[in-house]
Design an enzyme around this catalytic site. Structure first.
Site, mmCIF file in Angstrom:
data_model
loop_
_atom_site.group_PDB
_atom_site.id
_atom_site.type_symbol
_atom_site.label_atom_id
_atom_site.label_comp_id
_atom_site.label_asym_id
_atom_site.label_seq_id
_atom_site.Cartn_x
_atom_site.Cartn_y
_atom_site.Cartn_z
ATOM 1 N N HIS A 134 0.908 -1.318 -0.142
ATOM 2 C CA HIS A 134 -0.067 0.039 -0.064
ATOM 3 C C HIS A 134 1.049 1.338 -0.204
ATOM 4 O O HIS A 134 1.583 1.175 0.944
ATOM 5 C CB HIS A 134 -1.045 0.156 1.220
ATOM 6 C CG HIS A 134 -1.821 -1.078 1.253
ATOM 7 N ND1 HIS A 134 -3.055 -0.933 0.816
ATOM 8 C CD2 HIS A 134 -1.515 -2.487 2.030
ATOM 9 C CE1 HIS A 134 -3.777 -2.267 1.169
ATOM 10 N NE2 HIS A 134 -3.009 -2.965 1.735
ATOM 11 N N ASN A 137 -6.985 0.497 -2.542
ATOM 12 C CA ASN A 137 -7.695 1.098 -1.631
ATOM 13 C C ASN A 137 -7.191 2.737 -1.306
ATOM 14 O O ASN A 137 -6.920 3.181 -0.275
ATOM 15 C CB ASN A 137 -7.795 0.502 -0.123
ATOM 16 C CG ASN A 137 -6.379 0.184 0.409
ATOM 17 O OD1 ASN A 137 -5.358 0.158 -0.337
ATOM 18 N ND2 ASN A 137 -6.586 0.184 1.679
ATOM 19 N N HIS A 190 -8.492 -10.294 -0.455
ATOM 20 C CA HIS A 190 -7.849 -9.724 1.192
ATOM 21 C C HIS A 190 -8.484 -10.729 1.997
ATOM 22 O O HIS A 190 -7.889 -10.954 3.213
ATOM 23 C CB HIS A 190 -8.282 -8.424 1.382
ATOM 24 C CG HIS A 190 -7.174 -7.547 0.830
ATOM 25 N ND1 HIS A 190 -7.056 -7.388 -0.698
ATOM 26 C CD2 HIS A 190 -6.065 -6.986 1.350
ATOM 27 C CE1 HIS A 190 -6.349 -6.498 -0.910
ATOM 28 N NE2 HIS A 190 -5.623 -6.321 0.311
ATOM 29 N N ASN A 214 -4.887 -5.834 10.090
ATOM 30 C CA ASN A 214 -5.864 -7.013 9.467
ATOM 31 C C ASN A 214 -4.985 -7.893 8.635
ATOM 32 O O ASN A 214 -4.337 -7.256 7.719
ATOM 33 C CB ASN A 214 -6.997 -6.115 8.719
ATOM 34 C CG ASN A 214 -7.868 -5.704 9.611
ATOM 35 O OD1 ASN A 214 -7.872 -5.862 10.853
ATOM 36 N ND2 ASN A 214 -8.527 -4.485 9.439
ATOM 37 N N ASP A 216 2.313 -6.628 2.730
ATOM 38 C CA ASP A 216 1.082 -5.876 3.235
ATOM 39 C C ASP A 216 1.631 -4.655 4.036
ATOM 40 O O ASP A 216 1.088 -3.978 5.069
ATOM 41 C CB ASP A 216 0.263 -6.660 4.249
ATOM 42 C CG ASP A 216 -1.120 -5.693 4.376
ATOM 43 O OD1 ASP A 216 -1.464 -5.003 3.778
ATOM 44 O OD2 ASP A 216 -1.928 -6.459 5.381
ATOM 45 N N HIS A 225 1.153 4.284 8.198
ATOM 46 C CA HIS A 225 0.065 5.071 8.822
ATOM 47 C C HIS A 225 0.981 6.071 9.690
ATOM 48 O O HIS A 225 1.953 5.969 10.043
ATOM 49 C CB HIS A 225 -1.015 4.411 9.681
ATOM 50 C CG HIS A 225 -1.868 3.409 8.954
ATOM 51 N ND1 HIS A 225 -2.819 3.951 8.343
ATOM 52 C CD2 HIS A 225 -2.078 2.104 9.079
ATOM 53 C CE1 HIS A 225 -3.591 2.870 7.720
ATOM 54 N NE2 HIS A 225 -2.938 1.748 8.062
ATOM 55 N N PRO A 245 -5.600 -0.063 11.345
ATOM 56 C CA PRO A 245 -4.797 -1.263 10.983
ATOM 57 C C PRO A 245 -3.403 -1.131 10.208
ATOM 58 O O PRO A 245 -3.938 -0.626 9.116
ATOM 59 C CB PRO A 245 -5.872 -2.155 10.761
ATOM 60 C CG PRO A 245 -6.801 -1.292 9.908
ATOM 61 C CD PRO A 245 -6.786 -0.025 10.428
HETATM 62 O O1 DOR Z 1 -3.983 -3.959 8.421
HETATM 63 C C1 DOR Z 1 -3.967 -3.698 7.365
HETATM 64 N N1 DOR Z 1 -3.976 -2.453 6.705
HETATM 65 N N2 DOR Z 1 -4.453 -4.590 6.416
HETATM 66 C C2 DOR Z 1 -4.653 -4.391 5.077
HETATM 67 O O2 DOR Z 1 -4.957 -5.510 4.280
HETATM 68 C C3 DOR Z 1 -4.850 -3.073 4.657
HETATM 69 C C4 DOR Z 1 -4.011 -2.276 5.108
HETATM 70 C C5 DOR Z 1 -4.256 -0.774 4.956
HETATM 71 O O3 DOR Z 1 -4.529 -0.440 3.944
HETATM 72 O O4 DOR Z 1 -3.856 0.093 6.032
#
Ligand code: DOR
Length: 364
Positions: A20, A52, A136, A213, A240, A244, A254
């Site tokens: 991401h 996303n 996912h 997650n 993954d 953040h 998460p």
């Molecule tokens: O913990 C997670 N965060 N799992 C994911 O699959 C998506 C991700 C996110 O985009 O922050």
């Protein structure tokens, strides 16, 4: 330029089936540029970005913008998955005719595809059009009460839909013993299924309180994953990488910023502690993911030779998130001792990352 690799190990650079980078829309968490630098520092030269973003990657316009910007930055090969569900618009697949002009991968838009019929239609579409569905398998009506049941049920559903439709399915961040067993059975059955596991799900268990997650699981799950790697069933390591800000983490977002610690964690847990060979680790960090991402076709002809990572494997050190070049410093593994340091990453013969330790090592 002559590169002095004395004392280091040369491996094919890594390819990540699950990343991401947050652009467009969440540049305060990560940009394509900071993400590319973090990937290169982690030894990666190819990444598959998830959809996303905001707006989500539900059009060729958004997807091509990401891919083109990735090319301009030029540090790593950026592939971008499109979305199955079209953001908040939800339940139509009409956008896929446009999406497939820009990518071969479709996945969810941040919220798992809960609608069985939609996933069934998406898989039929994927089979007809040669797309890979990346699932996912983490959101479910049970997600609020039982995350294990949620992951298992979604995994079982998607395997069943794969059997029914014949679509090519890649299961992301698989974390439970039940899911692993069911996927192995699906593979034995000959279904077109691949799956990835993450570094954090083999390095931390639920005693470590950290929101991600799927959640960090139990020792029995870690054992099942490592056994599946040993037996050659696991197709790839997917980081993954989910950067953040500290503020967003405090508010419950998460995810783990993981692309810079992927190799040391995998090397430490799998090779050092569990006797898996470096060749086998290389297979799931480079060869197999490259094949899943479609990067292995005519490698030499297309100029992909010279994608190499140099690693140092003898010196123990502590993970230090303040050194991350990712904007996301969010990791539960700060201070954990590991072996395996990426010293240099080379893409197409060009150095895209050189660690400070590389030069100090030269001075010795
Ligand atoms: O913990 C997670 N965060 N799992 C994911 O699959 C998506 C991700 C996110 O985009 O922050």
């Amino acid at each position: 330029e002559i590169i002095d690799g004395r004392g280091l190990t040369a491996l094919p650079s890594f390819a990540d089936t699950h990343t991401h980078f947050r652009e467009p829309g969440f540049e305060y968490k990560e940009t394509l540029e900071t993400g590319s630098k973090a990937a290169a520092r982690g030894g990666y030269t190819s990444v598959l970005l998830m959809g996303n973003t905001n707006p989500p990657c539900s059009s060729s316009k958004v997807i091509n913008k990401v891919i083109n910007k990735g090319k301009e930055i030029g540090l790593v090969e950026i592939l971008q998955a499109g979305t199955i569900s079209d953001g908040i618009k939800g339940e139509s697949l009409d956008h896929l005719d446009d999406v497939r002009t820009a990518t071969s991968f479709i996945t969810d838009d941040g919220k798992g595809v809960m609608n069985d019929k939609l996933m069934y239609d998406a898989m039929n579409y994927a089979r007809e059009n040669g797309l890979i569905v990346v699932s996912h398998a983490e959101d479910h009506y049970f997600s609020d009460t039982d995350m294990r049941l949620a992951e298992n049920l979604m995994t079982f559903r998607d395997i069943d839909l794969c059997r029914i439709t014949g679509a090519r399915l890649h299961l992301a961040h698989v974390s439970t013993v039940e899911a692993v067993e069911r996927i192995i059975a699906a593979k034995e059955e000959g279904l077109p299924v691949t799956f990835e596991v993450t570094p954090h799900h083999i390095f931390g268990d639920s005693s470590l309180v950290y929101r991600v997650n799927p959640p960090l699981r139990e020792q029995k799950d870690i054992d099942a994953i490592i056994e599946a790697i040993r037996e050659g069933y696991v197709d790839s390591i997917g980081t993954d990488h989910a950067p953040h800000t500290a503020e967003d983490k405090k508010n419950g977002s998460p995810g783990i910023s993981g692309i810079e610690t992927s190799f040391p964690i995998c090397y430490t847990v799998l090779v050092r502690q569990n006797g898996i060979t470096l060749n086998e680790l290389s297979r799931i960090m480079s060869e197999n993911p490259s094949r899943i991402l479609g990067l292995n076709k005519g490698l030499i002809e297309e100029g992909y030779e010279g994608d190499i990572v140099l690693v140092e494997t003898d010196t123990e050190y502590e993970i230090d998130s303040s050194q991350f070049v990712s904007k996301g410093k969010n990791t539960p593994f700060d201070g954990r001792k590991v072996f395996g340091k990426v010293m240099m990453t080379i893409k197409h013969g060009n150095i895209v990352y050189k660690g400070a330790d590389y030069d100090s090592r030269q001075a010795l």
